[in-house]
Scaffold this motif. Structure first.
Motif, mmCIF file in Angstrom:
data_model
loop_
_atom_site.group_PDB
_atom_site.id
_atom_site.type_symbol
_atom_site.label_atom_id
_atom_site.label_comp_id
_atom_site.label_asym_id
_atom_site.label_seq_id
_atom_site.Cartn_x
_atom_site.Cartn_y
_atom_site.Cartn_z
ATOM 1 N N LEU A 1 2.098 -5.858 12.501
ATOM 2 C CA LEU A 1 1.045 -6.605 11.820
ATOM 3 C C LEU A 1 1.606 -7.819 11.085
ATOM 4 N N ASN A 2 2.884 -7.797 10.745
ATOM 5 C CA ASN A 2 3.535 -8.966 10.145
ATOM 6 C C ASN A 2 3.357 -10.178 11.071
ATOM 7 N N PHE A 3 3.679 -10.018 12.331
ATOM 8 C CA PHE A 3 3.554 -11.091 13.315
ATOM 9 C C PHE A 3 2.091 -11.499 13.488
ATOM 10 N N ALA A 4 1.213 -10.511 13.631
ATOM 11 C CA ALA A 4 -0.204 -10.796 13.852
ATOM 12 C C ALA A 4 -0.801 -11.581 12.679
ATOM 13 N N PHE A 5 -0.540 -11.130 11.457
ATOM 14 C CA PHE A 5 -1.082 -11.828 10.292
ATOM 15 C C PHE A 5 -0.539 -13.249 10.172
ATOM 16 N N LYS A 6 0.747 -13.424 10.442
ATOM 17 C CA LYS A 6 1.326 -14.769 10.364
ATOM 18 C C LYS A 6 0.705 -15.700 11.399
ATOM 19 N N ARG A 7 0.471 -15.201 12.606
ATOM 20 C CA ARG A 7 -0.154 -16.032 13.643
ATOM 21 C C ARG A 7 -1.587 -16.385 13.285
ATOM 22 N N ILE A 8 -2.332 -15.403 12.818
ATOM 23 C CA ILE A 8 -3.721 -15.662 12.414
ATOM 24 C C ILE A 8 -3.747 -16.688 11.288
ATOM 25 N N TYR B 1 6.758 -5.830 3.243
ATOM 26 C CA TYR B 1 7.303 -4.524 3.611
ATOM 27 C C TYR B 1 7.609 -4.386 5.106
ATOM 28 N N HIS B 2 7.582 -5.493 5.839
ATOM 29 C CA HIS B 2 7.842 -5.468 7.280
ATOM 30 C C HIS B 2 9.135 -4.724 7.624
ATOM 31 N N ARG B 3 10.207 -5.046 6.941
ATOM 32 C CA ARG B 3 11.502 -4.410 7.263
ATOM 33 C C ARG B 3 11.472 -2.924 6.954
ATOM 34 N N TYR B 4 10.732 -2.529 5.936
ATOM 35 C CA TYR B 4 10.669 -1.110 5.589
ATOM 36 C C TYR B 4 9.852 -0.329 6.615
ATOM 37 N N PHE B 5 8.810 -0.955 7.152
ATOM 38 C CA PHE B 5 8.055 -0.304 8.222
ATOM 39 C C PHE B 5 8.959 -0.094 9.441
ATOM 40 N N GLY B 6 9.786 -1.096 9.745
ATOM 41 C CA GLY B 6 10.729 -0.977 10.861
ATOM 42 C C GLY B 6 11.756 0.113 10.623
ATOM 43 N N LEU B 7 12.278 0.174 9.411
ATOM 44 C CA LEU B 7 13.256 1.218 9.082
ATOM 45 C C LEU B 7 12.613 2.598 9.096
ATOM 46 N N LEU B 8 11.378 2.675 8.651
ATOM 47 C CA LEU B 8 10.645 3.944 8.707
ATOM 48 C C LEU B 8 10.449 4.378 10.165
ATOM 49 N N ALA B 9 10.169 3.419 11.037
ATOM 50 C CA ALA B 9 9.997 3.735 12.465
ATOM 51 C C ALA B 9 11.295 4.279 13.054
ATOM 52 N N VAL C 1 -4.366 -9.804 1.602
ATOM 53 C CA VAL C 1 -4.252 -8.708 2.567
ATOM 54 C C VAL C 1 -2.945 -8.832 3.347
ATOM 55 N N MET C 2 -2.561 -10.057 3.701
ATOM 56 C CA MET C 2 -1.380 -10.315 4.519
ATOM 57 C C MET C 2 -0.080 -10.028 3.774
ATOM 58 N N LYS C 3 -0.038 -10.315 2.502
ATOM 59 C CA LYS C 3 1.206 -10.283 1.727
ATOM 60 C C LYS C 3 1.978 -8.961 1.810
ATOM 61 N N PRO C 4 1.347 -7.790 1.628
ATOM 62 C CA PRO C 4 2.130 -6.554 1.692
ATOM 63 C C PRO C 4 2.742 -6.288 3.065
ATOM 64 N N PHE C 5 2.086 -6.733 4.127
ATOM 65 C CA PHE C 5 2.629 -6.513 5.471
ATOM 66 C C PHE C 5 3.872 -7.360 5.699
ATOM 67 N N ILE C 6 3.888 -8.539 5.125
ATOM 68 C CA ILE C 6 5.069 -9.396 5.231
ATOM 69 C C ILE C 6 6.182 -8.859 4.334
#
Length: 133
Positions: free
Chosen positions: A18-25, A54-62, A47-52
Motif C-alpha cells: 500500500l506504500n507504493f499504491a498510496f504514493k502513486r495515487i 511503517y512500510h519497512r516494518y510491514f515488510g519485516l513482519l512479512a 491516511v497515507m502517512k502511516p503506510f509510508i
C-alpha cells in the motif's frame, strides 16, 4: 496454523504494498487536485502517512511470518515447490529493501527499481502458491 501464518504473510505484504499504491495515487491524482480541494489532499495524506512510515516494518513482519510459516510447514508437512519460489522471492524483496535502507540510505537507484519489480513478481508467486497448494 500453517494457513493462518500464510495469511499473515499475505496481509503484511499487502500492507507494505500500500506504500507504493498510496504514493502513486498521491503523485498522479491527489497532488493535481485544485487548491479548493485542499481538505481532500490533507485527509488523503493523513491516511497515507502511516503506510509510508511503517512500510519497512510491514515488510519485516512479512519475512518474520514467512520464517515461522516455513519452519512450521517443514516440521509438520511437506515443502511445496511453489512455496519455496514464493519464499525465495520474498527473501530477495526484503533483502533489496534492507539494502536500500541500510546501505543506500533511501537514495533512489537500480536497487529501488528491482525492489519494485520483485514486489510485483511476489504477487504472482503468492497467487501461484495459493492456487497450487
Amino acid at each position: 496454523m500453517g494457513e493462518f501464518l500464510g495469511w499473515c504473510i499475505v496481509v503484511s505484504y499487502v500492507l507494505a504494498m500500500l506504500n507504493f499504491a498510496f504514493k502513486r495515487i498521491n503523485k498522479y491524482y491527489i497532488s493535481k487536485l485544485p487548491n479548493k480541494q485542499e481538505n481532500i489532499k490533507k485527509q488523503f495524506r493523513v491516511v497515507m502517512k502511516p503506510f509510508i512510515k511503517y512500510h519497512r516494518y510491514f515488510g519485516l513482519l512479512a519475512i518474520l511470518a514467512l520464517t515461522i510459516h516455513f519452519i512450521y510447514i517443514y516440521l509438520n508437512y511437506w515443502i511445496s515447490p511453489t512455496g519455496v519460489i514464493a519464499a525465495i522471492t520474498m527473501v530477495i524483496l526484503v533483502s533489496l529493501g534492507l539494502f536500500g535502507y541500510l546501505i543506500k540510505k533511501g537514495k533512489k537507484g537500480t536497487w529501488l527499481v528491482l525492489h519494485r519489480v520483485v514486489a510485483f513478481l511476489m504477487i504472482f508467486a503468492i497467487a501461484l502458491h495459493i492456487a497450487r497448494r
